[in-house]
Design a protein around this motif. Structure first.
Motif, PDB file in Angstrom:
ATOM      1  N   ALA A 201      86.866 -13.949  40.651  1.00  0.00           N
ATOM      2  CA  ALA A 201      86.794 -13.549  42.055  1.00  0.00           C
ATOM      3  C   ALA A 201      85.378 -13.690  42.591  1.00  0.00           C
ATOM      4  N   ALA A 202      84.416 -13.192  41.830  1.00  0.00           N
ATOM      5  CA  ALA A 202      83.023 -13.286  42.271  1.00  0.00           C
ATOM      6  C   ALA A 202      82.573 -14.739  42.342  1.00  0.00           C
ATOM      7  N   GLU A 203      83.001 -15.543  41.364  1.00  0.00           N
ATOM      8  CA  GLU A 203      82.634 -16.970  41.358  1.00  0.00           C
ATOM      9  C   GLU A 203      83.213 -17.678  42.577  1.00  0.00           C
ATOM     10  N   LEU A 204      84.462 -17.403  42.890  1.00  0.00           N
ATOM     11  CA  LEU A 204      85.112 -18.053  44.031  1.00  0.00           C
ATOM     12  C   LEU A 204      84.478 -17.606  45.343  1.00  0.00           C
ATOM     13  N   ALA A 205      84.275 -16.325  45.498  1.00  0.00           N
ATOM     14  CA  ALA A 205      83.779 -15.797  46.763  1.00  0.00           C
ATOM     15  C   ALA A 205      82.345 -16.204  47.044  1.00  0.00           C
ATOM     16  N   SER A 206      81.575 -16.494  45.994  1.00  0.00           N
ATOM     17  CA  SER A 206      80.170 -16.860  46.198  1.00  0.00           C
ATOM     18  C   SER A 206      79.960 -18.363  46.221  1.00  0.00           C
ATOM     19  N   THR A 207      81.048 -19.131  46.324  1.00  0.00           N
ATOM     20  CA  THR A 207      80.924 -20.588  46.429  1.00  0.00           C
ATOM     21  C   THR A 207      80.083 -20.948  47.645  1.00  0.00           C
ATOM     22  N   PRO A 208      79.004 -21.726  47.479  1.00  0.00           N
ATOM     23  CA  PRO A 208      78.159 -22.073  48.636  1.00  0.00           C
ATOM     24  C   PRO A 208      78.938 -22.753  49.748  1.00  0.00           C
ATOM     25  N   ILE A 233      83.621  -5.168  45.094  1.00  0.00           N
ATOM     26  CA  ILE A 233      82.809  -6.342  44.751  1.00  0.00           C
ATOM     27  C   ILE A 233      82.317  -6.977  46.057  1.00  0.00           C
ATOM     28  N   PRO A 234      81.025  -6.906  46.344  1.00  0.00           N
ATOM     29  CA  PRO A 234      80.515  -7.340  47.649  1.00  0.00           C
ATOM     30  C   PRO A 234      80.820  -8.798  47.978  1.00  0.00           C
ATOM     31  N   VAL A 235      80.627  -9.707  46.989  1.00  0.00           N
ATOM     32  CA  VAL A 235      80.838 -11.124  47.296  1.00  0.00           C
ATOM     33  C   VAL A 235      82.300 -11.423  47.597  1.00  0.00           C
ATOM     34  N   LYS A 258      80.701  -6.429  57.108  1.00  0.00           N
ATOM     35  CA  LYS A 258      79.956  -5.168  57.113  1.00  0.00           C
ATOM     36  C   LYS A 258      80.138  -4.418  55.797  1.00  0.00           C
ATOM     37  N   LYS A 259      81.351  -4.457  55.253  1.00  0.00           N
ATOM     38  CA  LYS A 259      81.596  -3.765  53.984  1.00  0.00           C
ATOM     39  C   LYS A 259      80.783  -4.407  52.863  1.00  0.00           C
ATOM     40  N   ALA A 260      80.730  -5.748  52.843  1.00  0.00           N
ATOM     41  CA  ALA A 260      79.942  -6.439  51.815  1.00  0.00           C
ATOM     42  C   ALA A 260      78.470  -6.047  51.924  1.00  0.00           C
ATOM     43  N   ALA A 261      77.952  -6.002  53.143  1.00  0.00           N
ATOM     44  CA  ALA A 261      76.540  -5.647  53.342  1.00  0.00           C
ATOM     45  C   ALA A 261      76.278  -4.196  52.972  1.00  0.00           C
ATOM     46  N   THR A 262      77.272  -3.322  53.159  1.00  0.00           N
ATOM     47  CA  THR A 262      77.116  -1.915  52.784  1.00  0.00           C
ATOM     48  C   THR A 262      77.150  -1.744  51.273  1.00  0.00           C
ATOM     49  N   LEU A 263      78.079  -2.441  50.616  1.00  0.00           N
ATOM     50  CA  LEU A 263      78.178  -2.352  49.160  1.00  0.00           C
ATOM     51  C   LEU A 263      76.931  -2.883  48.466  1.00  0.00           C
ATOM     52  N   GLY A 266      71.390  -5.885  49.423  1.00  0.00           N
ATOM     53  CA  GLY A 266      70.583  -7.055  49.091  1.00  0.00           C
ATOM     54  C   GLY A 266      71.344  -8.364  49.186  1.00  0.00           C
ATOM     55  N   LEU A 267      72.604  -8.324  49.611  1.00  0.00           N
ATOM     56  CA  LEU A 267      73.412  -9.536  49.734  1.00  0.00           C
ATOM     57  C   LEU A 267      73.092 -10.178  51.085  1.00  0.00           C
ATOM     58  N   SER A 268      72.138 -11.074  51.087  1.00  0.00           N
ATOM     59  CA  SER A 268      71.610 -11.604  52.347  1.00  0.00           C
ATOM     60  C   SER A 268      72.659 -12.349  53.154  1.00  0.00           C
ATOM     61  N   ILE A 269      73.584 -13.053  52.488  1.00  0.00           N
ATOM     62  CA  ILE A 269      74.576 -13.834  53.227  1.00  0.00           C
ATOM     63  C   ILE A 269      75.509 -12.921  54.023  1.00  0.00           C
ATOM     64  N   ALA A 270      75.819 -11.732  53.482  1.00  0.00           N
ATOM     65  CA  ALA A 270      76.667 -10.798  54.217  1.00  0.00           C
ATOM     66  C   ALA A 270      75.938 -10.263  55.446  1.00  0.00           C
ATOM     67  N   ILE A 271      74.663  -9.944  55.285  1.00  0.00           N
ATOM     68  CA  ILE A 271      73.861  -9.470  56.423  1.00  0.00           C
ATOM     69  C   ILE A 271      73.769 -10.559  57.478  1.00  0.00           C
ATOM     70  N   PHE A 272      73.571 -11.787  57.038  1.00  0.00           N
ATOM     71  CA  PHE A 272      73.516 -12.917  57.968  1.00  0.00           C
ATOM     72  C   PHE A 272      74.834 -13.065  58.722  1.00  0.00           C
ATOM     73  N   ASN A 273      75.950 -12.951  58.011  1.00  0.00           N
ATOM     74  CA  ASN A 273      77.252 -13.091  58.664  1.00  0.00           C
ATOM     75  C   ASN A 273      77.491 -11.990  59.697  1.00  0.00           C
ATOM     76  N   VAL A 274      77.048 -10.774  59.402  1.00  0.00           N
ATOM     77  CA  VAL A 274      77.142  -9.707  60.409  1.00  0.00           C
ATOM     78  C   VAL A 274      76.292 -10.078  61.624  1.00  0.00           C
ATOM     79  N   GLY A 275      75.120 -10.686  61.367  1.00  0.00           N
ATOM     80  CA  GLY A 275      74.264 -11.121  62.469  1.00  0.00           C
ATOM     81  C   GLY A 275      74.923 -12.175  63.332  1.00  0.00           C
TER      82      GLY A 275
END
Length: 633
Positions: A201-208, A233-235, A258-263, A266-275
């Motif tokens: 799950a983490a591998e799939l969700a973090s695919t660039p 799992i944040p990713v 938002k949930k990923a960024a809260t969990l 330091g997950l920059s991509i989640a913060i970026f997506n909220v932005g």
């Protein structure tokens, strides 16, 4: 022990040698001595010792592997292949010998031999088949048979599931054989069999490339379900948001980000997506703060830099924004036909503010992004390069207008391969970098963007003015309601029904400026409002930009959404009423202001109420057209 060579007088070597003297008929003493010499970089003595051990115990398979290893690492013990084959004959289950022999065959380019050995290895090793199967799949793929390689890969997938071993090797092999799509399919299949397989799950969700992979059915169905099955799992939460976004911008997408960024703060991509979603809602200052936070975590990411620059420009912070806007080339944005980096389209050096002392050398300025962008950026060419020769490469539809307007010494159409004038120039600069160049020259004190630099054809203007007068004495108003982009999800339009306040202005003549307008739309205007939307059949607003500019120049008013007509009004130096959305991609429409230094002749109309999503844009336009109509009246 007198007379021993110096290397045997050390405590460890001396002890080994003493043991050999005590029991000279035991092979393990010589084997240990060989290892000692090898650690001392005495390859010749190590070879002699291992040969002696093999003479004493020719049926010991691991001695043959030691000899082969010594030859492979130092080249002194002889040919390793017979030794490895002998080891396998003595012990067919010795995987170390089979693996080394496979590497040896592959290393000398014997693909057929390596493939035969790999197939034998998969049949021989019933306890652990995943590794041999993956080796075989890669060999078959390298031999030019990807279809068979995929079949073997999926057999390895089944073995992985049955044996419950790690998936790292399987995922790497999948990427090599079928690229990201095959890798994603393997991960999705693992998750279908085991919905809480956290590693997959983490591998799939973090695919660039998860945004591009989100169109795959298995990914589209699996990741959103995982968001519920693996809520911590944040990713996974972020990846589910990406997949859901492909179906439309809804509150559930923002919730996942938002949930990923809260969990994981330091997950920059989640913060970026909220932005990004905050920007969709029209709140560019808040979006800029989130982009800056993502950059604090990952300060080298060009996508974060580019988006922060875009937000800064949209809120009037030109100096920082223009500098960060240069990251557009490294951010992966497919904005232009030509590129400045990381693989430039032209070989010339890039012109910058330190290059001004190079007199007499020609500068190539090449247009970028869309047609409206090219028109807008071109105004800087004449203002910045008054003391040297310039070549301006542009969309072929603009060459006549730009040549007449004398925006450069030479104006050429964009072609592949480029024209000779473009190749012969000494320097190059992308048109979108011209505002930054001016900002640096003036130490951040840039005046408003150049305006009135386009010169429509005088004869054509006179002819069009006469034709407009034949329609009546009231004001002439040109309208345009749609913007079509290369990416469909960036296209938008203001439905004709919403234009009622404007189109019911009495005694006015309304003129079509909309490229790609069809007959059904003209009929709809007539049915809805009882008026005729006048057209000029000899002017195609999509291809005859010269004619469109001449028409705009003789109209009394122009009302448009954000498209090429706004850039033309700006370039001609005439006013334009611009209907805008909360989320407007173009940073030149400075947020929540009626006027912007980037488009000083245009009056901007922003929605007054904010909406968190862009799912129902009609509500945004509803209040704008009455305000425009009031201004026109």
């Amino acid at each position: 022990m007198k007379g021993l060579p110096p290397e045997l007088t050390g405590s460890r070597s001396f002890g080994v040698h003493k043991g050999i003297l005590a029991t000279p008929d035991r092979f393990n003493g010589y084997a240990r001595l060989s290892m000692t010499f090898r650690s001392m970089d005495r390859a010749g003595l190590a070879g002699l010792a291992v040969r002696r051990a093999m003479m004493i115990a020719p049926g010991e398979p691991r001695l043959h592997i030691n000899a082969a290893n010594l030859w492979l690492s130092t080249g002194v013990a002889g040919n390793p292949e017979p030794a490895l084959r002998r080891a396998l004959c003595l012990d067919p289950g010795l995987s170390a010998a089979a693996d080394r022999l496979l590497l040896l065959r592959g290393g000398i380019g014997d693909r057929a031999g390596a493939e035969r050995l790999a197939r034998w290895n998969t049949c021989r090793n019933h306890g652990e088949r995943v590794g041999p199967l993956l080796e075989l799949a890669l060999l078959v793929n390298d031999a030019g048979d990807p279809r068979t390689a995929r079949q073997i890969l999926f057999e390895a997938f089944k073995e992985t599931v049955l044996s419950e071993i790690g998936i790292d090797g399987l995922v790497r092999a999948a990427r090599r054989i079928g690229g990201e799509e095959t890798r994603v399919q393997i991960l999705a299949m693992l998750l279908i069999l085991d919905p809480v397989h956290s590693t997959a799950a983490a591998e799939l969700a973090s695919t660039p490339e998860i945004d591009g992979m989100a169109k795959i059915d298995s990914v589209r169905s699996v990741l959103p379900r995982l968001a519920y099955g693996l809520p911590l799992i944040p990713v996974v939460q972020n990846g589910a948001g990406v997949v859901l976004e492909r179906r439309g911008r809804t509150e559930s997408v923002l919730h996942r980000y938002k949930k990923a960024a809260t969990l994981d703060p330091g997950l920059s991509i989640a913060i970026f997506n909220v932005g990004v979603w905050t920007r969709y809602a029209g709140n560019f200052p808040a979006a800029a703060r989130l982009f800056k936070r993502a950059l604090a975590i990952d300060p080298r990411d060009p996508i974060y830099k580019y988006n922060l620059g875009h937000a800064r420009l949209a809120t009037g912070q030109a100096e920082e924004g223009l500098a960060l806007y240069e990251e557009r080339w490294r951010s992966g944005q497919k904005l232009s036909h030509r590129r400045a980096a990381p693989k430039p389209s032209f070989p010339q050096r890039i012109w910058d503010e330190t290059s001004s002392n190079r007199d007499g050398q020609t500068v190539l300025i090449w247009g970028e992004q869309g047609l409206g962008d090219e028109i807008w950026f071109a105004g800087y060419a004449g203002r910045l390069f008054t003391d040297r020769r310039t070549v301006l490469e542009c969309d072929p539809r603009l060459t006549g207008l730009f040549t007449r307007s004398k925006l450069a010494d030479t104006v050429i159409p964009r072609e592949d391969p480029p024209r000779r004038q473009a190749i012969d120039a000494a320097w190059q600069i992308a048109a979108g970098s011209l505002p930054l160049l001016e900002n640096k020259r003036l130490a951040g004190r840039s005046p408003p963007a150049p305006r009135g630099y386009l010169k429509p054809e005088t004869r054509r203007m006179a002819e069009l003015r006469g034709r407009l007068e034949s329609f009546g004495r009231g004001p002439t108003i040109g309208i345009s309601w749609r913007s079509r982009k290369q990416s469909p999800n960036q296209s938008f339009q203001a439905a004709l029904e919403l234009w009622r306040p404007v189109l019911e202005i009495p005694n006015a003549t309304f003129v079509n400026l909309q490229y790609d307008a069809d007959e059904t739309e003209f009929t709809r205007v007539r049915d809805l409002f009882g008026i005729t939307l006048e057209r000029f059949p000899d002017i195609d607003p999509l291809y005859d930009i010269d004619g469109l500019a001449a028409l705009i120049a003789v109209l009394d008013h122009v009302v448009s959404i954000a498209n090429v007509n706004v850039a033309l009004c700006h370039g001609i130096g005439r006013s334009c009423h611009v209907a805008l959305r909360h989320y407007q991609e173009d940073w030149r429409f400075q947020r929540q202001t009626e006027a912007t230094p980037w488009l000083p002749d245009c009056k901007l109309y922003w929605p007054e109420a904010r909406s968190p999503t862009e799912g129902t844009p009609d509500g945004e336009w509803q209040e704008i057209f009455p305000r425009i109509a009031a201004a026109l009246k």
